[in-house]
Write a protein that holds these residues in place. Structure first.
Motif, PDB file in Angstrom:
ATOM      1  N   ASN A  66     -55.787  14.445  24.800  1.00  0.00           N
ATOM      2  CA  ASN A  66     -56.427  15.764  24.783  1.00  0.00           C
ATOM      3  C   ASN A  66     -55.492  16.825  24.214  1.00  0.00           C
ATOM      4  O   ASN A  66     -55.914  17.704  23.464  1.00  0.00           O
ATOM      5  N   LYS A  67     -54.237  16.740  24.602  1.00  0.00           N
ATOM      6  CA  LYS A  67     -53.176  17.539  23.985  1.00  0.00           C
ATOM      7  C   LYS A  67     -52.286  16.557  23.249  1.00  0.00           C
ATOM      8  O   LYS A  67     -51.547  15.792  23.865  1.00  0.00           O
ATOM      9  N   GLY A  74     -42.906  25.647  24.034  1.00  0.00           N
ATOM     10  CA  GLY A  74     -44.149  26.364  23.788  1.00  0.00           C
ATOM     11  C   GLY A  74     -45.001  25.785  22.678  1.00  0.00           C
ATOM     12  O   GLY A  74     -46.142  26.195  22.509  1.00  0.00           O
ATOM     13  N   PHE A  75     -44.489  24.829  21.934  1.00  0.00           N
ATOM     14  CA  PHE A  75     -45.257  24.223  20.846  1.00  0.00           C
ATOM     15  C   PHE A  75     -46.338  23.324  21.435  1.00  0.00           C
ATOM     16  O   PHE A  75     -46.089  22.558  22.357  1.00  0.00           O
ATOM     17  N   SER A  76     -47.553  23.415  20.886  1.00  0.00           N
ATOM     18  CA  SER A  76     -48.674  22.639  21.406  1.00  0.00           C
ATOM     19  C   SER A  76     -49.659  22.326  20.286  1.00  0.00           C
ATOM     20  O   SER A  76     -49.879  23.151  19.393  1.00  0.00           O
ATOM     21  N   VAL A  77     -50.236  21.129  20.332  1.00  0.00           N
ATOM     22  CA  VAL A  77     -51.241  20.713  19.355  1.00  0.00           C
ATOM     23  C   VAL A  77     -52.455  20.186  20.104  1.00  0.00           C
ATOM     24  O   VAL A  77     -52.344  19.254  20.908  1.00  0.00           O
ATOM     25  N   ASN A  78     -53.608  20.766  19.838  1.00  0.00           N
ATOM     26  CA  ASN A  78     -54.860  20.338  20.462  1.00  0.00           C
ATOM     27  C   ASN A  78     -55.313  19.016  19.846  1.00  0.00           C
ATOM     28  O   ASN A  78     -55.454  18.895  18.628  1.00  0.00           O
ATOM     29  N   GLY A  79     -55.540  18.004  20.692  1.00  0.00           N
ATOM     30  CA  GLY A  79     -55.921  16.691  20.182  1.00  0.00           C
ATOM     31  C   GLY A  79     -57.413  16.450  20.105  1.00  0.00           C
ATOM     32  O   GLY A  79     -57.847  15.414  19.596  1.00  0.00           O
ATOM     33  N   LYS A  80     -58.240  17.394  20.585  1.00  0.00           N
ATOM     34  CA  LYS A  80     -59.686  17.148  20.638  1.00  0.00           C
ATOM     35  C   LYS A  80     -60.330  17.005  19.256  1.00  0.00           C
ATOM     36  O   LYS A  80     -61.159  16.117  19.050  1.00  0.00           O
ATOM     37  N   ARG A 264     -47.671  27.916  20.984  1.00  0.00           N
ATOM     38  CA  ARG A 264     -47.918  28.000  19.545  1.00  0.00           C
ATOM     39  C   ARG A 264     -48.710  26.787  19.138  1.00  0.00           C
ATOM     40  O   ARG A 264     -48.269  25.665  19.344  1.00  0.00           O
ATOM     41  N   GLU A 265     -49.863  27.016  18.554  1.00  0.00           N
ATOM     42  CA  GLU A 265     -50.675  25.898  18.095  1.00  0.00           C
ATOM     43  C   GLU A 265     -50.144  25.401  16.782  1.00  0.00           C
ATOM     44  O   GLU A 265     -49.942  26.166  15.845  1.00  0.00           O
ATOM     45  N   GLY A 266     -49.891  24.086  16.691  1.00  0.00           N
ATOM     46  CA  GLY A 266     -49.400  23.484  15.476  1.00  0.00           C
ATOM     47  C   GLY A 266     -50.531  22.960  14.620  1.00  0.00           C
ATOM     48  O   GLY A 266     -51.615  22.756  15.075  1.00  0.00           O
TER      49      GLY A 266
END
Length: 266
Positions: A66-67, A74-80, A264-266
């Motif tokens: 999911n993520k 703080g780096f994050s990537v949405n896996g959906k 931060r969305e990657g």
């Protein structure tokens, strides 16, 4: 290149990144034919000098579905969106396999190649964006060992295909070699209780993980996003572990993960 018709010169269709790499000494090259797309590719090996790995600030990384990737910086990537397209590929495969015709089998081969190339592109983009968020000479990356993750983690029946087909280790390997190119160390820690342990007081309890998204410690009340907590815990472990539970606000490194940085969305 040597062919049955003699030596020939061919042009390389490459990007700026590959052109920079070719400024390094070339060790060897291998010509590869891909049957799925009926194209030739030249795999070139170059010799590169990399800086000596150094860093004192641990950045924990949690890899999931999911993520796709959550880091303690703080780096994050949405896996959906990625999982949505993977489901699309699975439906196409299922439809072609049920037909069983020669034409369907040929399409299955092409589909497999297209999906494999798309997955590799996604993993390269995510790993590159994350590594670019790090500071060379200051940060080092801490990740969990994922060997045996498919045997350790129990999944619901409807989630098994998604979980067992995802390339957890491949993403880690891409992060690792991209970090080493920049002189950023990478260390691995055991994954014990990463999602159940409180990063503030060290309490381990299944009830801490209230849901897929929420973590709330039953002992000290610390609350945060569960994926973020899972990324913080490896970095705390790399710092030397947790302090006793009865000491308030301890066991947290000096940069204070409890005041979480903006995502931060990657």
């Amino acid at each position: 290149m040597s062919t049955i018709y003699g030596r020939v010169k061919v042009k390389l269709t490459i990007g700026d990144y590959q052109q920079e790499l070719l400024k390094n000494p070339v060790r060897d090259a291998k010509l590869v034919y891909r049957r799925d797309c009926r194209e030739f590719y030249l795999h070139i090996t170059v010799l590169m000098k990399i800086p000596e790995p150094s860093g004192s600030n641990p950045v924990g990384v949690d890899i999931g579905i999911n993520k796709l990737l959550v880091a303690s910086n703080g780096f994050s990537v949405n896996g959906k969106p990625i999982e949505h397209r993977r489901r699309h590929f699975r439906k196409l495969r299922s439809s072609l396999q049920s037909k069983g015709t020669s034409s369907a089998k040929r399409k299955l081969k092409r589909l497999a190649g297209r999906e494999r190339r798309w997955v590799n592109t996604v993993l390269h983009q995510v790993s590159r964006a994350f590594v670019n968020s790090l500071v060379a000479g200051r940060d080092f990356v801490v990740m969990e060992r994922v060997e045996g993750i498919r045997q350790r983690c129990k999944q619901r029946k409807e989630q098994r295909a998604t979980f067992h087909s995802w390339a957890f280790r491949r993403l880690q390997q891409m992060i690792e070699y991209k970090c080493l190119e920049r002189g950023i160390p990478v260390v691995y820690v055991e994954p014990n209780y990463t999602s159940q342990r409180c990063p503030r007081c060290g309490t381990i309890d299944k009830r801490n993980r209230r849901s897929q998204a929420l973590f709330r410690c039953v002992s000290c009340g610390f609350q945060h996003n569960a994926d973020y907590v899972a990324s913080v815990n490896p970095s705390v472990r790399a710092r030397g572990g947790w302090a006793p539970v009865n000491v308030p606000n301890v066991g947290v490194p000096h940069w204070n993960h409890l005041q979480a940085p903006p995502v931060r969305e990657g």
